[in-house]
Design a protein around this motif. Sequence first.
Motif, PDB file in Angstrom:
ATOM      1  N   LYS A 169       0.846  -1.191   0.000  1.00  0.00           N
ATOM      2  CA  LYS A 169       0.000   0.000   0.000  1.00  0.00           C
ATOM      3  C   LYS A 169       0.885   1.245   0.000  1.00  0.00           C
ATOM      4  O   LYS A 169       1.912   1.291   0.692  1.00  0.00           O
ATOM      5  CB  LYS A 169      -0.911   0.023   1.239  1.00  0.00           C
ATOM      6  CG  LYS A 169      -2.165  -0.799   1.078  1.00  0.00           C
ATOM      7  CD  LYS A 169      -3.103  -0.116   0.105  1.00  0.00           C
ATOM      8  CE  LYS A 169      -4.171  -1.064  -0.387  1.00  0.00           C
ATOM      9  NZ  LYS A 169      -4.930  -0.486  -1.503  1.00  0.00           N
ATOM     10  N   LYS A 172       1.217   7.092   1.510  1.00  0.00           N
ATOM     11  CA  LYS A 172       0.196   8.129   1.665  1.00  0.00           C
ATOM     12  C   LYS A 172      -1.096   7.554   2.251  1.00  0.00           C
ATOM     13  O   LYS A 172      -1.726   8.153   3.133  1.00  0.00           O
ATOM     14  CB  LYS A 172      -0.086   8.787   0.314  1.00  0.00           C
ATOM     15  CG  LYS A 172      -1.060   9.944   0.379  1.00  0.00           C
ATOM     16  CD  LYS A 172      -1.275  10.552  -0.996  1.00  0.00           C
ATOM     17  CE  LYS A 172      -2.297  11.694  -0.925  1.00  0.00           C
ATOM     18  NZ  LYS A 172      -2.551  12.280  -2.270  1.00  0.00           N
ATOM     19  N   VAL A 173      -1.485   6.357   1.779  1.00  0.00           N
ATOM     20  CA  VAL A 173      -2.709   5.701   2.255  1.00  0.00           C
ATOM     21  C   VAL A 173      -2.542   5.285   3.721  1.00  0.00           C
ATOM     22  O   VAL A 173      -3.442   5.482   4.547  1.00  0.00           O
ATOM     23  CB  VAL A 173      -3.054   4.481   1.383  1.00  0.00           C
ATOM     24  CG1 VAL A 173      -4.212   3.686   1.971  1.00  0.00           C
ATOM     25  CG2 VAL A 173      -3.386   4.925  -0.035  1.00  0.00           C
ATOM     26  N   THR A 176      -2.590   8.340   6.009  1.00  0.00           N
ATOM     27  CA  THR A 176      -3.955   8.857   6.201  1.00  0.00           C
ATOM     28  C   THR A 176      -4.673   8.072   7.296  1.00  0.00           C
ATOM     29  O   THR A 176      -5.326   8.652   8.169  1.00  0.00           O
ATOM     30  CB  THR A 176      -4.758   8.764   4.889  1.00  0.00           C
ATOM     31  OG1 THR A 176      -4.115   9.572   3.898  1.00  0.00           O
ATOM     32  CG2 THR A 176      -6.188   9.247   5.090  1.00  0.00           C
ATOM     33  N   SER A 239     -13.574   2.562  -0.543  1.00  0.00           N
ATOM     34  CA  SER A 239     -13.186   3.623  -1.499  1.00  0.00           C
ATOM     35  C   SER A 239     -12.294   4.658  -0.838  1.00  0.00           C
ATOM     36  O   SER A 239     -11.272   5.064  -1.389  1.00  0.00           O
ATOM     37  CB  SER A 239     -14.435   4.312  -2.059  1.00  0.00           C
ATOM     38  OG  SER A 239     -15.185   3.441  -2.847  1.00  0.00           O
ATOM     39  N   ARG A 241     -10.366   4.278   1.549  1.00  0.00           N
ATOM     40  CA  ARG A 241      -9.054   3.687   1.833  1.00  0.00           C
ATOM     41  C   ARG A 241      -8.343   3.207   0.572  1.00  0.00           C
ATOM     42  O   ARG A 241      -7.329   2.521   0.653  1.00  0.00           O
ATOM     43  CB  ARG A 241      -9.231   2.535   2.834  1.00  0.00           C
ATOM     44  CG  ARG A 241      -9.571   3.053   4.222  1.00  0.00           C
ATOM     45  CD  ARG A 241     -10.305   2.064   5.087  1.00  0.00           C
ATOM     46  NE  ARG A 241     -10.599   2.649   6.391  1.00  0.00           N
ATOM     47  CZ  ARG A 241     -11.612   3.493   6.609  1.00  0.00           C
ATOM     48  NH1 ARG A 241     -12.426   3.816   5.616  1.00  0.00           N
ATOM     49  NH2 ARG A 241     -11.810   4.005   7.822  1.00  0.00           N
ATOM     50  N   LYS A 242      -8.903   3.563  -0.583  1.00  0.00           N
ATOM     51  CA  LYS A 242      -8.312   3.211  -1.889  1.00  0.00           C
ATOM     52  C   LYS A 242      -7.986   1.722  -1.981  1.00  0.00           C
ATOM     53  O   LYS A 242      -6.894   1.314  -2.388  1.00  0.00           O
ATOM     54  CB  LYS A 242      -7.059   4.059  -2.154  1.00  0.00           C
ATOM     55  CG  LYS A 242      -7.323   5.561  -2.116  1.00  0.00           C
ATOM     56  CD  LYS A 242      -6.127   6.359  -2.560  1.00  0.00           C
ATOM     57  CE  LYS A 242      -6.345   7.865  -2.386  1.00  0.00           C
ATOM     58  NZ  LYS A 242      -7.553   8.360  -3.042  1.00  0.00           N
ATOM     59  N   SER A 243      -8.949   0.918  -1.578  1.00  0.00           N
ATOM     60  CA  SER A 243      -8.747  -0.537  -1.541  1.00  0.00           C
ATOM     61  C   SER A 243      -8.753  -1.139  -2.945  1.00  0.00           C
ATOM     62  O   SER A 243      -9.482  -0.690  -3.835  1.00  0.00           O
ATOM     63  CB  SER A 243      -9.850  -1.185  -0.706  1.00  0.00           C
ATOM     64  OG  SER A 243      -9.794  -2.587  -0.799  1.00  0.00           O
ATOM     65  N   ILE A 244      -7.957  -2.177  -3.109  1.00  0.00           N
ATOM     66  CA  ILE A 244      -7.918  -2.891  -4.395  1.00  0.00           C
ATOM     67  C   ILE A 244      -9.034  -3.931  -4.481  1.00  0.00           C
ATOM     68  O   ILE A 244      -9.182  -4.618  -5.492  1.00  0.00           O
ATOM     69  CB  ILE A 244      -6.556  -3.599  -4.593  1.00  0.00           C
ATOM     70  CG1 ILE A 244      -6.325  -4.640  -3.478  1.00  0.00           C
ATOM     71  CG2 ILE A 244      -5.434  -2.592  -4.664  1.00  0.00           C
ATOM     72  CD1 ILE A 244      -5.106  -5.514  -3.699  1.00  0.00           C
TER      73      ILE A 244
END
Length: 492
Positions: A169, A172-173, A176, A239, A241-244
């Motif tokens: 990951k 930046k993620v 946050t 979303s 957490r910008k999850s894959i």
Amino acid sequence: MENKSKLKKQIILNVRRNDIRVALRENGELTEFYIERSGIVSSIGNIIMGRIESIREELKAAFVDIGESEAGFLPLKDLYASIKNKNKDMINSDIVVQVKKEAYGTKGARLTTFIAIPGRYLVLLPYRSLIGISRNIKNKSEKKRLQNFADKILPKDMGFIIRTVAQEKPIKVLKTESVKLLNEWKSIKRKIKSEKAPSILWKEQELPIKITRDLLDNSVGELVVDSKKAYKKIYDYLSIRKSIFLDRIKYYDESLPIFTHYSIEQEMRKIFRRKMWLKSGGYIIIDKTEAMTIFDVNSGKYKGNKDTEEMIYKTNSEAAFEISRQLRLRDIGGIIIIDFIDMKDKNNEKSLISRFKSYLERDKARFKIAGSLSNYGLLEMTRERVRRSISKSFIEPCPYCDGKGHVLTPSYLFSKFTSWMEEKKSILRNTRIRILANPTVANYFETEGRESLEHFCEVNRMHIEVIKSEDQSMETIKIITARKGEILTEEI
């Protein structure tokens, strides 16, 4: 033996008016089940301002008022690790604790002072100066990258556990989320100064988010949910957490109830059986006492030569897998004794124990297992019970035999009726339904279930009448449906 990395996992989430049910399947087998009923929310993970009621040196425990019917159990080693002055009188002192295990029977909740605030990628440890990295992260350079990140971001005297899903990951993620967790802790600290004991300082996430946070990883092929509201919450949570894993979240909108579609209702009926059949024709008997749980493996209907070592090993191997599954599914804790069929070949015995251990590795609960069978051919182990046992939600002591047996709870029968309604809803419009139930069950339907019954009537333009019948078993309800002059009777 199945390769752990090749497991195909699937999470099925069913949201209803009166409960939320979650099923975890591995290679098509139901392995874990969670339920959260309206008004009965799990307390595991909650951070609480408690008050010390008593200290029992002989039990190595302090008992803490946390606002529940039974005082919480706090090990003295946890207590003493959290205070500076061990000589002062601590009775009636306030203390910040977190619930590790729910209350069980007459035992209060298990508590700890080692607070942990979980996120999707990180777990903040505000009182422990350590950095733990998931053992599933094998790549050395990745571990070093994550270690460096934690070293730079962490305040003094705090720690992080870095979860498997944090692997690769962007910093930046992770940063946050770390800021979010630190802000949550600041909010908790403000409440510590203002709240009076007993009071909840921080609540664990609702079940759909908690399941997503803790169970959704690379091993899960899909998470299927039948509620638009819950689907949106999960999607938004991932979303941000910008999850894959966004493409693995599926919304189920078919007419057939989701648990029926995936054959989970059928599987659930087997959860409380004392006798479990194996594919080879053998079977397992499960007996629970107050102190331990006993699994007795038998050859049963096996068709081959019953004296062959090969048959015994095969039956024992099937039993080992099924027992590992039942431990998770029923969340069986404490002392566990397994009586496998006697084997003459010591190599087979070692292989069986090794195989059983590999199955247990899939279990998130802590366990200890003996390295060999005892002189009496028994395998001994212990397993940590974490959540409230599923059996406590669905069965209760039988009032007709002074507690020697159990019957299904009224809430479980209402759950079965709800599932029946969902399956039949297309043909139930404009009908009259009579429910014949034991008075205890009928009382539950008319009180706890009243709102849901009224909802069914309004949506389907139907009339439901609950009739108390002393002749009706506490294990079933009888449903009489009248539609266009036709009378149908069904028992569930």
